[in-house]
Design a protein around this motif. Sequence first.
Motif, PDB file in Angstrom:
ATOM      1  N   ASP A   9       0.356  -0.925   0.142  1.00  0.00           N
ATOM      2  CA  ASP A   9       0.052  -0.343  -0.166  1.00  0.00           C
ATOM      3  C   ASP A   9       0.828   1.352  -0.343  1.00  0.00           C
ATOM      4  O   ASP A   9       1.905   1.812   0.791  1.00  0.00           O
ATOM      5  CB  ASP A   9      -0.660  -0.164   1.438  1.00  0.00           C
ATOM      6  CG  ASP A   9      -1.652   0.858   1.097  1.00  0.00           C
ATOM      7  OD1 ASP A   9      -1.627   1.666   0.652  1.00  0.00           O
ATOM      8  OD2 ASP A   9      -3.056   1.173   2.039  1.00  0.00           O
ATOM      9  N   PRO A  10       0.895   1.927  -0.772  1.00  0.00           N
ATOM     10  CA  PRO A  10       1.660   3.148  -0.959  1.00  0.00           C
ATOM     11  C   PRO A  10       1.268   4.447   0.150  1.00  0.00           C
ATOM     12  O   PRO A  10       2.010   4.684   0.641  1.00  0.00           O
ATOM     13  CB  PRO A  10       1.266   3.777  -2.402  1.00  0.00           C
ATOM     14  CG  PRO A  10       0.031   3.713  -2.680  1.00  0.00           C
ATOM     15  CD  PRO A  10      -0.312   1.861  -2.320  1.00  0.00           C
ATOM     16  N   SER A  11       0.203   4.261   0.647  1.00  0.00           N
ATOM     17  CA  SER A  11       0.111   5.106   1.746  1.00  0.00           C
ATOM     18  C   SER A  11       0.752   4.336   3.299  1.00  0.00           C
ATOM     19  O   SER A  11       1.180   5.247   3.856  1.00  0.00           O
ATOM     20  CB  SER A  11      -1.158   4.924   2.357  1.00  0.00           C
ATOM     21  OG  SER A  11      -1.672   3.727   2.801  1.00  0.00           O
ATOM     22  N   LYS A  12       1.554   3.455   3.246  1.00  0.00           N
ATOM     23  CA  LYS A  12       2.024   3.170   3.669  1.00  0.00           C
ATOM     24  C   LYS A  12       4.147   3.437   3.645  1.00  0.00           C
ATOM     25  O   LYS A  12       4.669   4.106   4.653  1.00  0.00           O
ATOM     26  CB  LYS A  12       2.290   1.608   3.601  1.00  0.00           C
ATOM     27  CG  LYS A  12       1.452   0.559   3.986  1.00  0.00           C
ATOM     28  CD  LYS A  12       0.262   1.025   5.531  1.00  0.00           C
ATOM     29  CE  LYS A  12      -0.359  -0.172   6.036  1.00  0.00           C
ATOM     30  NZ  LYS A  12      -1.063  -0.181   7.034  1.00  0.00           N
ATOM     31  N   LEU A  13       4.037   4.217   2.979  1.00  0.00           N
ATOM     32  CA  LEU A  13       5.075   4.887   2.725  1.00  0.00           C
ATOM     33  C   LEU A  13       5.062   6.642   3.953  1.00  0.00           C
ATOM     34  O   LEU A  13       6.421   6.712   3.925  1.00  0.00           O
ATOM     35  CB  LEU A  13       5.190   5.584   1.301  1.00  0.00           C
ATOM     36  CG  LEU A  13       5.333   4.903   0.256  1.00  0.00           C
ATOM     37  CD1 LEU A  13       5.853   5.341  -0.983  1.00  0.00           C
ATOM     38  CD2 LEU A  13       7.040   4.372   0.399  1.00  0.00           C
ATOM     39  N   VAL A  14       4.550   6.440   4.031  1.00  0.00           N
ATOM     40  CA  VAL A  14       4.002   7.959   5.277  1.00  0.00           C
ATOM     41  C   VAL A  14       4.515   7.476   6.414  1.00  0.00           C
ATOM     42  O   VAL A  14       5.416   8.487   6.913  1.00  0.00           O
ATOM     43  CB  VAL A  14       2.868   8.095   5.914  1.00  0.00           C
ATOM     44  CG1 VAL A  14       1.904   7.013   6.545  1.00  0.00           C
ATOM     45  CG2 VAL A  14       2.367   9.264   6.683  1.00  0.00           C
ATOM     46  N   GLU A  15       4.649   5.840   6.746  1.00  0.00           N
ATOM     47  CA  GLU A  15       5.335   5.328   8.009  1.00  0.00           C
ATOM     48  C   GLU A  15       7.409   5.346   7.501  1.00  0.00           C
ATOM     49  O   GLU A  15       7.978   5.362   8.976  1.00  0.00           O
ATOM     50  CB  GLU A  15       4.848   3.725   8.526  1.00  0.00           C
ATOM     51  CG  GLU A  15       3.837   4.059   9.218  1.00  0.00           C
ATOM     52  CD  GLU A  15       3.198   2.429   8.511  1.00  0.00           C
ATOM     53  OE1 GLU A  15       3.893   1.924   8.845  1.00  0.00           O
ATOM     54  OE2 GLU A  15       1.482   2.579   9.045  1.00  0.00           O
ATOM     55  N   ALA A  16       7.416   5.607   6.400  1.00  0.00           N
ATOM     56  CA  ALA A  16       8.928   5.768   6.218  1.00  0.00           C
ATOM     57  C   ALA A  16       9.715   7.064   6.550  1.00  0.00           C
ATOM     58  O   ALA A  16       9.795   7.664   5.300  1.00  0.00           O
ATOM     59  CB  ALA A  16       9.876   4.950   5.374  1.00  0.00           C
ATOM     60  N   GLU A  17      10.161   7.545   7.701  1.00  0.00           N
ATOM     61  CA  GLU A  17      10.952   8.334   8.026  1.00  0.00           C
ATOM     62  C   GLU A  17      12.155   8.772   6.861  1.00  0.00           C
ATOM     63  O   GLU A  17      11.788  10.137   6.682  1.00  0.00           O
ATOM     64  CB  GLU A  17      11.437   8.509   9.056  1.00  0.00           C
ATOM     65  CG  GLU A  17      10.405   8.422  10.379  1.00  0.00           C
ATOM     66  CD  GLU A  17      11.153   8.263  11.718  1.00  0.00           C
ATOM     67  OE1 GLU A  17      12.737   8.563  11.654  1.00  0.00           O
ATOM     68  OE2 GLU A  17      10.955   7.676  12.684  1.00  0.00           O
ATOM     69  N   GLY A  18      12.660   8.202   6.958  1.00  0.00           N
ATOM     70  CA  GLY A  18      13.853   8.134   5.279  1.00  0.00           C
ATOM     71  C   GLY A  18      12.811   8.249   4.167  1.00  0.00           C
ATOM     72  O   GLY A  18      13.559   9.802   3.504  1.00  0.00           O
ATOM     73  N   ARG A  24      10.938  15.618   0.645  1.00  0.00           N
ATOM     74  CA  ARG A  24       9.694  16.879   1.395  1.00  0.00           C
ATOM     75  C   ARG A  24      10.090  18.009   0.167  1.00  0.00           C
ATOM     76  O   ARG A  24       9.483  18.658   0.473  1.00  0.00           O
ATOM     77  CB  ARG A  24      10.134  16.656   2.491  1.00  0.00           C
ATOM     78  CG  ARG A  24       9.240  18.190   3.169  1.00  0.00           C
ATOM     79  CD  ARG A  24       9.442  18.127   4.747  1.00  0.00           C
ATOM     80  NE  ARG A  24       8.597  16.984   5.119  1.00  0.00           N
ATOM     81  CZ  ARG A  24       9.900  16.497   6.367  1.00  0.00           C
ATOM     82  NH1 ARG A  24      10.879  16.477   6.520  1.00  0.00           N
ATOM     83  NH2 ARG A  24       9.322  15.490   7.087  1.00  0.00           N
ATOM     84  N   ASP A  25      11.803  17.565  -0.173  1.00  0.00           N
ATOM     85  CA  ASP A  25      12.529  19.002  -0.352  1.00  0.00           C
ATOM     86  C   ASP A  25      13.328  18.851  -2.220  1.00  0.00           C
ATOM     87  O   ASP A  25      12.519  17.391  -2.302  1.00  0.00           O
ATOM     88  CB  ASP A  25      13.396  19.147   0.477  1.00  0.00           C
ATOM     89  CG  ASP A  25      13.276  19.350   2.136  1.00  0.00           C
ATOM     90  OD1 ASP A  25      12.073  20.466   2.402  1.00  0.00           O
ATOM     91  OD2 ASP A  25      14.124  18.769   3.014  1.00  0.00           O
ATOM     92  N   GLY A  26      13.308  20.001  -2.436  1.00  0.00           N
ATOM     93  CA  GLY A  26      14.098  19.871  -4.051  1.00  0.00           C
ATOM     94  C   GLY A  26      12.919  19.921  -4.499  1.00  0.00           C
ATOM     95  O   GLY A  26      13.397  19.033  -5.977  1.00  0.00           O
TER      96      GLY A  26
END
Length: 471
Positions: A9-18, A24-26
């Motif tokens: 589930d791509p929404s689980k990427l929210v749990e990957a801090e890295g 977030r940037d760039g």
Amino acid sequence: MSDHPARRDPSKLVEAEGFREHVRDGWGPADRTVRTVAGAAEAAAAHRARLSSAFPGKRIAVAAGRAPVRSNDTDYEFRADSDFAWLTGCYSEGAVLVMIPSGGGHDAVLHLREPAGPAEADFFANARDGELWNDPVPGLADWSAALGIACRPLEDLPRTLRGQLPGVLAAKGVDPLLDAIVGAHSAALRTTLAELRRIKDDWEIAQLRAAVDATVLGFDDVARELGEAVRGGGERWLQGTFDRRARTAGNGPGYTSIVAAGAHAPVLHWTRCDGPVPEDGLLLLDAGVEVSTLYTADVTRTFPVSGEFSDAQRRVYDLVHEAHLAGMARVRPGAEYKAFHEAAMRVLAQGLHDWGLLPGSVDKAMDDNGQHHRRYIVCGVGHFLGMDVHDCAQARAEAYHEGVLEPGMALTVEPGLYFHPNDLTVPPELRGIGVRIEDDLVVTATGAEVVSAALPSTADGIAEWVRARRG
């Protein structure tokens, strides 16, 4: 049980801090340009003023709607509600227009979804609205500048509509959020909008002309592909040919194209378009391009695939063409709407009587309790046209079928005859022949303009048109 793990589930990427830190940037500035047709914002403002005059002191809410789900996480293509687009010039899913009483009129507020930035999970995790999935969209300030309407976040809609006074006029079933907030709904709003939309302004008529012009090109495209269709491509090849033009020149087809060859031509709504195209048959093509402003054409031509009519095909075609001319001659300001219908039907009834296909007189057939000729034309012979192919359908009878034509009204005239292959009441040589001729007209101060006149309609003209394109 499968050894393959479930798709992540791509929404689980929210749990990957890295990932969150890296995504977030760039990011540089995104293109959030609102692409509108010249004059659209001004036309929409004039339309809102007309609606405002109809409901003084009332709050009004009109929604763009949302794409229905086709299956699971796959939606049908979104198309904005016609009333909403007419009032705003905006085609954004989920948007809601609110008109708030102010002085002697209304102030307009457009509620839209604000794009999610890279710091928000929706930016990457929301496959329906996220920009990494669906490309950048205009922000509120961009919409406001383009349309001249105050824009607020969709989340503020409940606050705008809070309270019981003044009451809120809203159409039910377009948007579940608006339904939940408003509770009660008003059929009067839809009816009033339909009746206001009957009279097209100059900008709207220009949009209809553009739609018709693109449609004429699409008919040309189809005629040039008749050989390929006969060799095996069939009706589907021709449907794809026209629909490609519609997608290239506008928003897409204004309705499901009817490509009916041979024995399919008598089938009024032959939208399967999956049959062969016989060299010696007729092709009934009923199609229209919907331009980016959502105005659509609706044109029908029936032509011999080979470029030559048989005697039987020509006989049916000539009778329909006579009815077509009789109907169009009755389209003028001050005429009853039903006049063109009655004129075309009388010509058809007379022709069918002369061929021995009616059980009584023409007058008996035309009587409300007769209608014997309708076996061969169960449909009507025209309708209003505009942002919807069957425009203004919510209007009252006295403002539509029982009304009077006025300058600025746009409509079709489309008589036909449909002899089904298994209809034993007609001679064998006529069975399986279907003919419809449809043009788009705008009522003027002195008569009517046939906007689709660039396509020939006489038997000789349409046959020559086919031959010139088939080569």
